[in-house]
Design a protein around this motif. Structure first.
Motif, short mmCIF file in Angstrom:
data_model
loop_
_atom_site.label_atom_id
_atom_site.label_comp_id
_atom_site.label_asym_id
_atom_site.label_seq_id
_atom_site.Cartn_x
_atom_site.Cartn_y
_atom_site.Cartn_z
N ALA A 22 0.79 -1.07 -0.06
CA ALA A 22 0.04 0.13 -0.13
C ALA A 22 0.98 1.38 0.01
O ALA A 22 0.47 2.26 -0.82
N VAL A 23 1.88 1.34 0.86
CA VAL A 23 2.95 2.61 0.82
C VAL A 23 3.61 2.65 -0.74
O VAL A 23 3.71 3.82 -0.95
N ILE A 24 4.08 1.62 -1.11
CA ILE A 24 4.63 1.57 -2.56
C ILE A 24 3.77 2.17 -3.58
O ILE A 24 4.07 3.10 -4.33
N ILE A 25 2.38 1.63 -3.42
CA ILE A 25 1.60 2.02 -4.36
C ILE A 25 1.23 3.40 -4.15
O ILE A 25 0.98 4.41 -5.20
N GLY A 26 1.18 3.89 -3.06
CA GLY A 26 0.80 5.39 -2.65
C GLY A 26 1.94 6.31 -3.16
O GLY A 26 1.69 7.37 -3.53
N LEU A 27 2.89 6.05 -2.72
CA LEU A 27 4.08 6.83 -3.09
C LEU A 27 4.31 6.84 -4.49
O LEU A 27 4.84 7.95 -4.90
N VAL A 28 4.35 5.74 -5.24
CA VAL A 28 4.44 5.87 -6.81
C VAL A 28 3.32 6.98 -7.23
O VAL A 28 3.64 7.78 -8.29
N GLY A 29 2.19 6.60 -6.84
CA GLY A 29 1.18 7.53 -7.38
C GLY A 29 1.20 8.92 -7.17
O GLY A 29 1.28 9.92 -7.86
N VAL A 30 1.74 9.00 -5.87
CA VAL A 30 2.13 10.60 -5.63
C VAL A 30 3.40 11.22 -6.39
O VAL A 30 3.40 12.52 -6.64
N TYR A 31 4.40 10.38 -6.57
CA TYR A 31 5.77 11.06 -6.92
C TYR A 31 5.98 10.59 -8.47
O TYR A 31 7.27 10.95 -8.98
N LEU A 32 5.31 9.92 -9.06
CA LEU A 32 5.49 9.45 -10.59
C LEU A 32 5.55 10.73 -11.33
O LEU A 32 6.59 10.72 -12.18
N PRO A 33 4.82 11.71 -11.23
CA PRO A 33 4.94 12.89 -11.95
C PRO A 33 6.06 13.65 -11.97
O PRO A 33 6.93 14.10 -12.90
N LEU A 34 7.11 13.55 -10.68
CA LEU A 34 8.34 13.83 -10.75
C LEU A 34 9.28 13.49 -11.15
O LEU A 34 10.47 13.67 -11.38
N VAL A 35 9.03 12.12 -11.78
CA VAL A 35 10.15 11.44 -12.71
C VAL A 35 9.81 11.64 -14.11
O VAL A 35 10.63 12.00 -14.98
N VAL A 36 8.51 11.57 -14.41
CA VAL A 36 8.03 11.81 -15.64
C VAL A 36 8.22 12.97 -16.52
O VAL A 36 8.80 13.25 -17.44
N LEU A 37 8.15 14.19 -15.64
CA LEU A 37 8.35 15.47 -16.29
C LEU A 37 9.96 15.46 -16.54
O LEU A 37 10.31 16.12 -17.59
N PRO A 38 10.98 15.48 -15.83
CA PRO A 38 12.34 15.69 -16.17
C PRO A 38 12.71 14.51 -17.33
O PRO A 38 13.55 14.91 -18.15
N VAL A 39 12.26 13.30 -17.42
CA VAL A 39 12.79 12.66 -18.46
C VAL A 39 11.97 12.84 -19.65
O VAL A 39 12.47 12.88 -20.58
N TYR A 40 10.80 13.16 -19.63
CA TYR A 40 9.98 14.12 -20.95
C TYR A 40 10.89 15.10 -21.29
O TYR A 40 11.04 15.25 -22.52
#
Length: 137
Positions: A22-40
């Motif tokens: 549950a913690v992993i799913i929650g943290l991925v959902g919250v912080y995924l945009p912070l990885v996607v934007l620099p990679v994009y």
């Protein structure tokens, strides 16, 4: 919804609260945009002519991706990884709400020591370690 779908398809359920998943799913959902934007941003800056040149010189799509696109997008991936690592390490609310007492982050440990246990010296020591680790990154 997820458990109803799993029960209908496989006849099983998954515990989605109070555990590490549950913690992993929650943290991925919250912080995924912070990885996607620099990679994009990194991928957006790669000229299309580089990939076409690699293809003209005999590289297949997979080789062109790994030798051109992946290597040139690594700075964005490193930036996003550092952002997410620092913010996840300091996360308090998500692990507390989703993981309960079993999943601790540094921010949650500091909060528990300072507010819950009134152990200010230990909380400040953890904070110092957290600050030094963040600064080193």
């Amino acid at each position: 919804i997820i458990n109803n779908l799993l029960r209908a398809l496989f006849g099983t359920e998954v515990e989605l609260l109070g555990n590490t998943l549950a913690v992993i799913i929650g943290l991925v959902g919250v912080y995924l945009p912070l990885v996607v934007l620099p990679v994009y941003s990194s991928v957006e800056d790669i000229p299309d002519s580089l990939v076409m040149a690699a293809r003209n010189l005999g590289a297949n799509q997979l080789e062109a991706f790994f030798k051109i696109t992946f290597r040139l997008s690594l700075p964005g991936l490193v930036t996003g990884t550092i952002f997410v690592f620092v913010l996840t390490m300091n996360s308090i609310v998500t692990p507390d709400l989703l993981g309960g007492r079993t999943d601790l982050t540094m921010g949650l440990m500091i909060y528990n020591q300072a507010v819950g246990g009134l152990n200010w010296p230990f909380a400040s020591a953890i904070g110092t370690v957290l600050t030094l680790t963040t600064t080193a990154l």
